[in-house]
Design a protein around this motif. Structure first.
Motif, PDB file in Angstrom:
ATOM      1  N   VAL A 519       0.857  -1.144   0.048  1.00  0.00           N
ATOM      2  CA  VAL A 519      -0.103  -0.129  -0.188  1.00  0.00           C
ATOM      3  C   VAL A 519       1.041   1.214  -0.016  1.00  0.00           C
ATOM      4  CG1 VAL A 519      -1.440   1.509   1.369  1.00  0.00           C
ATOM      5  CG2 VAL A 519      -2.105  -1.032   0.921  1.00  0.00           C
ATOM      6  N   VAL A 520       1.816   1.207   0.951  1.00  0.00           N
ATOM      7  CA  VAL A 520       2.681   2.420   1.097  1.00  0.00           C
ATOM      8  C   VAL A 520       3.534   2.903  -0.246  1.00  0.00           C
ATOM      9  CG1 VAL A 520       2.482   2.442   3.615  1.00  0.00           C
ATOM     10  CG2 VAL A 520       4.584   1.416   2.227  1.00  0.00           C
ATOM     11  N   ASP A 523       1.315   4.544  -3.244  1.00  0.00           N
ATOM     12  CA  ASP A 523       0.478   5.547  -2.663  1.00  0.00           C
ATOM     13  C   ASP A 523       0.952   6.766  -3.597  1.00  0.00           C
ATOM     14  OD1 ASP A 523      -1.380   6.979  -1.474  1.00  0.00           O
ATOM     15  OD2 ASP A 523       0.233   8.009  -0.273  1.00  0.00           O
ATOM     16  N   LYS A 524       0.224   7.246  -4.533  1.00  0.00           N
ATOM     17  CA  LYS A 524       0.502   8.350  -5.340  1.00  0.00           C
ATOM     18  C   LYS A 524       0.390   9.521  -4.802  1.00  0.00           C
ATOM     19  CE  LYS A 524      -1.513   5.869  -9.529  1.00  0.00           C
ATOM     20  NZ  LYS A 524      -2.680   6.048 -10.655  1.00  0.00           N
ATOM     21  N   LYS A 525      -0.092   9.592  -3.833  1.00  0.00           N
ATOM     22  CA  LYS A 525       0.063  10.951  -2.798  1.00  0.00           C
ATOM     23  C   LYS A 525       1.335  11.113  -2.011  1.00  0.00           C
ATOM     24  CE  LYS A 525      -5.117  11.411  -2.437  1.00  0.00           C
ATOM     25  NZ  LYS A 525      -6.048  11.444  -1.339  1.00  0.00           N
ATOM     26  N   ARG A 527       2.073   9.760   0.779  1.00  0.00           N
ATOM     27  CA  ARG A 527       1.919  10.010   2.214  1.00  0.00           C
ATOM     28  C   ARG A 527       2.993   8.941   2.991  1.00  0.00           C
ATOM     29  NH1 ARG A 527      -4.499   8.957   2.326  1.00  0.00           N
ATOM     30  NH2 ARG A 527      -3.735   7.572   0.581  1.00  0.00           N
ATOM     31  N   VAL A 579      -1.378   7.099   5.362  1.00  0.00           N
ATOM     32  CA  VAL A 579      -1.605   6.420   4.394  1.00  0.00           C
ATOM     33  C   VAL A 579      -2.140   4.939   4.476  1.00  0.00           C
ATOM     34  CG1 VAL A 579       0.825   5.504   4.326  1.00  0.00           C
ATOM     35  CG2 VAL A 579      -0.561   5.372   2.313  1.00  0.00           C
TER      36      VAL A 579
END
Length: 823
Positions: A519-520, A523-525, A527, A579
């Protein structure tokens, strides 16, 4: 540390080097390493009124050559006795009392010691048998054996009265009272106990017990003990002043010894080549090519004191020498033949034991020969004629018995050889014994792992015949693919999702790694904030720690004393950079169930993904991802009677994660590598049985409660961890103050009953459980904890048997299980 290295030219420095290596490897005073004992767990005998040795240290013989020995042993050095008696250096010793010692059979050069004892004006020997020294004694005082007297024995925290078995024979009496009588006649009798009753009372002074209490408890008592602590130097447990550090002048574990340096010795553990070795004296080695050793113990006698017991000597009537088979062949020596061992100083005859159990080029000769009692061969042989009193460790003064030069020759030319039965440990005794499951095994460790169910075993056996790769397009590959997809559907049905949501992994730990890192990293942001808790499985906590090294910030939520996470703490921890939130559903140690629905609601309200480790939940409580609304959820096969080495990750539709393993693109491109078909099919079959297991799980509540009630009747101050929270029916974590969990576990496991202690679950660690520490338990309380995790087939009779064994062990081994260190 007593290893045999003491009797070499580098004895002290060799031992120092060994301990330093332990330290450099991080194995000093840690579980499984070289540990310091807990002195407060030893039953201390009264020594308050002991009379100190008179005079100054520099007046003691041997101080001029071995000042460190004399200082730290607080005694004279025996090796200097001949010089004192025969030459008056540093002064003339004229009389001697020998109590329980045999100098002539213990020290090099017996003739020198015979001359020394003969030149004394007065010699008294006190012993339980005649010794070689007795021949030079003016008075011989026979001491009674332990069978003939009342005394005591101390072992760890235990004090036990030794009872008299037979009356003293002849004029013998306890050696203690021989010395006490001497003190009495010299006017010091009031300082020493004069009767057996006084002896026992004197020994117990200051212990907190008296003789009446000991007798009332059957002649044996144990003092209260404390839990074994490690890394004592950090806690001030090694120094008299209570400060952190080691009991050295600097307070450090000294590689460079300030004590040795102060006394003029090499402060570093420097190796010294023996003065008589193939390297230092190649000229001698030409005639005496073998390395001489002596001093190893036999199982028929302790030194010389049992040579007179016929029953012990029957299998070892003659002293023997161990000789490597290759060395024996070179010398035409056969097993059991009489040989002569020669050095520069003398020769002795012994029977040869030809074996591969000693290295080529070395021999080991029996010591403790030359006593006036026992078989003729033992009496007529003294191995010390081969050794040299001028060769010793320069620091300790200990003679060299382990690294001299010798030769062995056959002196019995007959073809016959005597069969020697040494009673030594044989290779057969050392062979590995295959573990066999006890017939009445009671397994209470289902949170650790579970046995394969019979249906799972059967289906896995069938799939073993299908060796095709599930990715292959031929018929065999399609068959394998079909079996794997059936298993995927079975796992999916167990948590109420579609098959495409399931990603198979190599373990639950891998699934947790894939969920969090996946997931991390995706993450496109970009975070960088993760929220988890202090009670998670190590595969979550260690993953988060690794991510912290890469710039991520991690919040570790606290839990209350019941093991619960406060939803408000979670809410307040979320920020715009969060995130992922990863919180377990059921704790593996306590069985406490977290309110995952509330947590998911909070996470989604802030647009944060939520992952839960549900490995301990599957099969114990209902798992429905459509109700939970989690984004990611991890599972493991071996917790539900499936195989080890297979896990799964549920990924909600639309959730993007990055793969950790790249390659052939298996598992929807998220977990490359040829799938473990046998394990996956076994997982599917185990998941198929989850629904039926859930129906039986409720009955375990009464069995678990029966267990906890039974434990409360055995252990004082007992408490259940997480008792005020909702728990899965099969799990009970209990703390038994004052009783080391690992030690109880080891004791009960010998009876075929298996469960877990309050130590961390990873890799057999003996560290206290981080879960219990997070709940507010002290390290000692965590070490005093046990975890019982039951199966749906557990019976009340199983628990009754467990409780009975616990009662017996606590009754018979109370203080042993309190302080035995972790394995």
């Amino acid at each position: 540390m007593y290893t045999g290295m003491e009797y070499s030219a580098s004895g002290v420095q060799g031992i120092r080097a060994s301990i330093i290596l332990w330290a450099l490897a991080g194995q000093i005073d840690v579980p499984g390493g070289m540990c310091f004992r807990m002195p407060q767990n030893s039953f201390r005998i009264n020594s308050n009124d002991h009379v100190k040795n008179p005079g100054k240290l520099n007046k003691r013989i041997g101080n001029e050559n071995f000042p460190i020995y004399v200082k730290y042993r607080d005694e004279a050095h025996a090796i200097s006795l001949p010089k004192s008696v025969l030459k008056g250096v540093p002064y003339n010793i004229k009389s001697l009392i020998l109590l329980g010692g045999s100098i002539i059979t213990s020290w090099p050069n017996p003739d020198l010691w015979k001359k020394t004892l003969n030149c004394l004006d007065f010699l008294v020997c006190v012993d339980r048998q005649l010794t070689a020294d007795s021949a030079y004694a003016d008075i011989i005082l026979p001491a009674s054996t332990y069978y003939e007297i009342v005394s005591y024995v101390v072992y760890g925290s235990l004090f036990k009265i030794r009872e008299r078995m037979i009356p003293p024979i002849g004029e013998s009496r306890s050696d203690i009272f021989i010395i006490a009588e001497l003190a009495k006649r010299l006017g010091y009798g009031h300082l020493y106990p004069q009767t057996e009753e006084e002896l026992l009372r004197h020994a117990l002074v200051g212990s907190g017990f008296n003789i009446e209490q000991v007798k009332e408890s059957g002649g044996i008592i144990t003092k209260p003990t404390t839990i074994m602590q490690y890394k004592k130097w950090e806690k001030g447990l090694l120094r008299k002043d209570g400060k952190p550090g080691f009991d050295t002048p600097t307070g450090k574990l000294e590689i460079l010894s300030t004590v040795l340096e102060e006394y003029g010795y090499d402060p570093l553990p420097k190796y010294t080549e023996p003065p008589e070795s193939p390297i230092s004296r190649p000229d001698i080695a030409k005639k005496y090519p073998l390395v001489f050793n002596s001093g190893s113990r036999t199982r028929t006698s302790i030194h010389t004191q049992h040579h007179g017991i016929e029953g012990l000597n029957k299998n070892h009537l003659e002293p023997t020498v161990l000789l490597n088979s290759l060395d024996a062949n070179e010398r035409k020596i056969k097993n059991g033949q009489m040989v002569q061992i020669r050095t520069l100083r003398g020769a002795v005859n012994m029977r040869a034991i030809v074996t591969d159990d000693i290295v080529k080029g070395a021999i080991d000769a029996n010591h403790a020969c030359g006593s006036p009692i026992g078989p003729k061969s033992w009496k007529s042989t003294n191995v010390n004629v081969l050794t040299d009193i001028k060769q010793y460790d320069p620091i300790s003064g200990f003679p060299i018995f382990k690294s001299l030069l010798c030769e062995v020759e056959k002196i019995d030319n007959s073809t016959k050889s005597l069969e020697i039965i040494t009673d030594e440990i044989t290779e057969e005794e050392l062979k590995y014994t295959k573990f066999s499951t006890p017939q009445n095994l009671i397994y209470l460790d289902y949170n650790a792992t579970t046995p394969l169910s019979e249906p799972v075993k059967q289906v896995m056996k069938e799939v073993m015949e299908i060796y095709s790769n599930p990715s292959s397009v031929h018929k065999g590959g399609k068959t394998a693919r079909s079996l794997m997809e059936t298993a995927r559907r079975q796992v999916a049905q167990a948590i109420n999702c579609t098959a495409k949501r399931i990603i198979f992994t190599g373990s639950g730990s891998e699934a947790n790694n894939l969920a969090i890192k996946g997931v991390v990293y995706a993450d496109k942001k970009n975070r960088k904030h993760i929220i988890t808790s202090k009670i998670e499985h190590p595969s979550v906590l260690e993953t988060c720690k690794e991510l912290e090294k890469k710039g991520f910030k991690v919040t570790y939520l606290e839990v209350d004393k019941s093991g619960m996470i406060n939803p408000d703490d979670l809410r307040l921890s979320i920020n715009e950079n969060t995130v992922l939130i990863s919180l377990m559903m059921v704790n593996n140690i306590t069985g406490v169930i977290q309110p995952i629905n509330k947590f998911v609601e909070i996470a989604h309200k802030h647009n944060v993904l939520f992952h839960t480790d549900a490995i301990q939940a599957l099969g114990k409580i209902e798992l429905d991802v459509s109700k939970l609304k989690v984004d990611l959820l991890t599972l493991s096969a071996h917790k539900i009677q499936g195989p080890k080495g297979v896990g799964a990750l549920y990924r909600r539709k639309g959730i993007i994660i990055e793969p950790l393993i790249n390659g052939g693109g298996q598992e929807f491109g998220l977990r490359s590598g040829t799938e473990n078909l046998i394990g996956i099919v076994g997982f599917g079959k185990a998941a198929e049985a989850v629904s039926a297991s859930l129906k039986k799980m409720a009955k375990l509540v009464s069995i678990r409660d029966f267990l906890e009630k039974g434990l409360s009747s055995i252990f004082d101050d007992y408490f259940v961890n997480g008792v005020d929270s909702e728990r899965v029916p099969n799990t009970s974590s209990v703390t038994l103050p004052g009783y080391r969990g690992e030690s109880i576990l080891l004791a009960v496991s010998r009876q075929g009953i298996f469960f877990s202690s309050g130590s961390a679950c990873s890799a057999g660690s003996a560290k206290p459980s981080h879960v219990l520490l997070a709940m507010g338990l002290s390290e000692e309380e965590a070490h005093c904890s046990l975890r019982f995790s039951l199966s749906i087939d557990q019976t009340k009779e199983d628990i009754e048997h467990l409780l009975t064994e616990l009662k017996n062990i606590v009754k018979n081994s109370k203080n042993i299980i309190k302080f035995v260190p972790c394995r």
